[in-house]
Write an enzyme that holds these catalytic residues in place. Structure first.
Site, mmCIF file in Angstrom:
data_model
loop_
_atom_site.group_PDB
_atom_site.id
_atom_site.type_symbol
_atom_site.label_atom_id
_atom_site.label_comp_id
_atom_site.label_asym_id
_atom_site.label_seq_id
_atom_site.Cartn_x
_atom_site.Cartn_y
_atom_site.Cartn_z
ATOM 1 N N HIS A 167 0.836 -1.148 0.432
ATOM 2 C CA HIS A 167 -0.111 -0.081 -0.113
ATOM 3 C C HIS A 167 0.743 1.120 0.162
ATOM 4 O O HIS A 167 1.198 1.574 0.741
ATOM 5 C CB HIS A 167 -1.121 -0.168 1.070
ATOM 6 C CG HIS A 167 -2.130 -1.159 1.245
ATOM 7 N ND1 HIS A 167 -2.390 -1.608 2.475
ATOM 8 C CD2 HIS A 167 -2.426 -1.726 0.539
ATOM 9 C CE1 HIS A 167 -3.185 -2.685 1.910
ATOM 10 N NE2 HIS A 167 -3.043 -2.396 0.711
ATOM 11 N N GLU B 13 1.187 -3.620 12.013
ATOM 12 C CA GLU B 13 0.774 -3.182 11.869
ATOM 13 C C GLU B 13 1.405 -1.482 12.676
ATOM 14 O O GLU B 13 1.509 -2.637 13.708
ATOM 15 C CB GLU B 13 -0.536 -2.511 11.867
ATOM 16 C CG GLU B 13 -1.309 -3.914 10.975
ATOM 17 C CD GLU B 13 -1.842 -2.812 9.646
ATOM 18 O OE1 GLU B 13 -1.460 -2.316 9.502
ATOM 19 O OE2 GLU B 13 -3.055 -3.975 9.093
ATOM 20 N N GLU C 104 1.064 4.291 2.991
ATOM 21 C CA GLU C 104 2.207 3.150 4.324
ATOM 22 C C GLU C 104 3.544 3.442 3.944
ATOM 23 O O GLU C 104 4.294 2.970 4.589
ATOM 24 C CB GLU C 104 0.976 2.285 4.475
ATOM 25 C CG GLU C 104 0.169 1.886 4.390
ATOM 26 C CD GLU C 104 -0.619 0.231 5.035
ATOM 27 O OE1 GLU C 104 -0.169 -0.166 4.938
ATOM 28 O OE2 GLU C 104 -1.912 0.528 4.795
ATOM 29 N N HIS D 108 2.742 -3.067 7.727
ATOM 30 C CA HIS D 108 1.777 -2.176 6.781
ATOM 31 C C HIS D 108 2.190 -0.635 7.988
ATOM 32 O O HIS D 108 1.918 -1.021 8.994
ATOM 33 C CB HIS D 108 0.258 -3.042 6.988
ATOM 34 C CG HIS D 108 0.634 -3.805 5.387
ATOM 35 N ND1 HIS D 108 -0.508 -3.410 4.416
ATOM 36 C CD2 HIS D 108 0.773 -4.920 5.252
ATOM 37 C CE1 HIS D 108 -0.715 -4.253 3.850
ATOM 38 N NE2 HIS D 108 0.826 -5.243 4.305
#
Length: 424
Positions: A238, A408, A241, A334
């Site tokens: 992504h 994350e 990010e 992420h």
């Protein structure tokens, strides 16, 4: 740009630019009624949305001048801006002072190049007063704006120590880590006589945008590979990010360090790192998608070699390692825009007497013991709705590797606790 606006005759307006790598700003207009600049972000290429990442430059501000900036088409309802997160800013004048006379002389004008002359924490600074994240006012529809659902508004005061009209200030959702920065860091590693021999630099594949997707392998290559296990790490599927790139940048630095822990990890493992899995999206300033207009982290079940080449190639590499019984861990890094701290997602829905129920929880447990920022309460073990096509789930369920994790990291930070569990 600072063009003529009704009711603004004689005013000197700010000039906005997004003509550089990874930037995202479609246009800016001065709102006379509210004395504010309304900014509209670009959709991800070939999509109708995903407007959250922003990165743009502003010039023509007077020292001491305070302006109100409003990004009016952000897509997410929940945001850490509601709980204290602030935009980041980079001042050219401040960066030149920090970088020293050689960089101030113009040898490295781009922000990504100046980054390597000083700590990022000293150059990208949280800024903004009267920060508000709220639904976009319906008045914007009457002004002809392509409104999204939510607006980020904040005041910014140009520094007193800058030359009049001379400073350029960059604003971003988070400290950018561009494709050019990655290429520079890999070149520096290759040229280093100490850490260079620990690295192998490969091209995982070419992309739809005709750039290379890099694969960096780290190990002690003087030792036999016969009994070494492989660890695969990927980041930046992504593009928006960017903290995922900073995590993998730190991981690479640690693995190449002279410490005893790093030596053990190099002696016993081959680290296969894909630091930027979606370079096309990063270059274009996308938030979520690649050039083909889809989220690449939903294409793992049946990736197209032509359209989703980086995912296709990484999945094939992982499957080869699994067949050779050398793969022991897959980590996908992420960033998270709605939660604090560091946490993991895994596929841990096993029966209570299944040993895999315990082995899959071992790595997050170790992270919790070693990392104060880790939030065990935010970890998830189920496969949520719409997650079946993600890298984590496909590698666990289809490839058959239990120890596969999404890690994350919050865009904002963490609530750090001491050893007794008290918040600090």
């Amino acid at each position: 740009g600072a063009g003529a606006v009704d009711g603004c005759a004689g005013m000197e307006l700010l000039e906005f630019s997004s003509c550089f790598e990874s930037s995202n700003l479609q246009f800016a207009l001065y709102n006379v009624e509210d004395d504010a600049y309304d900014l509209v972000l670009d959709n991800d290429l070939h999509t109708q949305g995903h407007t959250q990442w922003f990165y743009f430059a502003v010039r023509n501000g007077r020292p001491g001048q305070t302006v109100r900036l409003r990004i009016i088409n952000m897509s997410k309802a929940k945001s850490l801006y509601r709980v204290g997160m602030r935009p980041l800013a980079w001042s050219e004048a401040r960066a030149s002072q920090a970088a020293g006379a050689s960089l101030a002389g113009g040898e490295a004008a781009e922000p990504w190049a100046r980054l390597w002359a000083g700590a990022a924490s000293q150059l990208w600074q949280p800024v903004g007063d009267r920060i508000r994240y709220s639904p976009t006012s319906s008045r914007c529809e009457f002004r002809g704006f392509p409104c999204g659902g939510f607006s980020l508004s904040f005041d910014y005061t140009f520094g007193e120590g800058t030359h009049s009209r001379g400073d350029v200030v960059y604003f971003a959702m988070y400290a950018p880590f561009t494709y050019s920065m990655l290429q520079l860091s890999l070149r520096l590693l290759a040229q280093d006589p100490i850490v260079g021999p620990l690295c192998k630099f490969r091209c995982l594949c070419g992309t739809l945008g005709d750039v290379r997707c890099d694969l960096l392998e780290i190990s002690n290559w003087t030792l036999s590979k016969a009994h070494k296990k492989s660890v695969v790490v990927s980041a930046r599927v992504h593009p928006g990010e960017t903290n995922a790139s900073w995590m993998v940048h730190g991981l690479i630095g640690f693995l190449l360090s002279p410490g005893p822990e790093a030596q053990v990890l190099r002696n016993h493992f081959i680290w296969q790192i894909v630091p930027m899995l979606n370079p096309d999206g990063v270059i274009c300033g996308n938030y979520r998608c690649g050039l083909c207009g889809v989220d690449l982290n939903r294409q793992w079940r049946r990736p197209s070699e032509a359209l989703h080449g980086t995912v296709y190639s990484l999945k094939r590499m992982i499957m080869r390692s699994k067949r050779r019984s050398s793969l022991c861990l897959y980590i996908d890094l992420h960033g998270h825009s709605r939660k604090l701290g560091l946490f993991s997602y895994a596929c841990g829905q096993f029966a209570k007497d299944d040993y895999r129920r315990f082995t899959v929880r071992m790595y997050p447990k170790l992270l919790g013991l070693l990392t104060p920022e880790f939030e065990p309460a935010f970890c998830r073990w189920r496969v949520g709705k719409g997650k079946r096509g993600t890298g984590r789930v496909v590698v666990a369920k289809d490839v058959g590797l239990t120890e596969t994790y999404t890690i994350e990291a919050s865009f904002f930070g963490a609530v750090v606790r001491d050893q007794d569990g008290a918040e600090g």
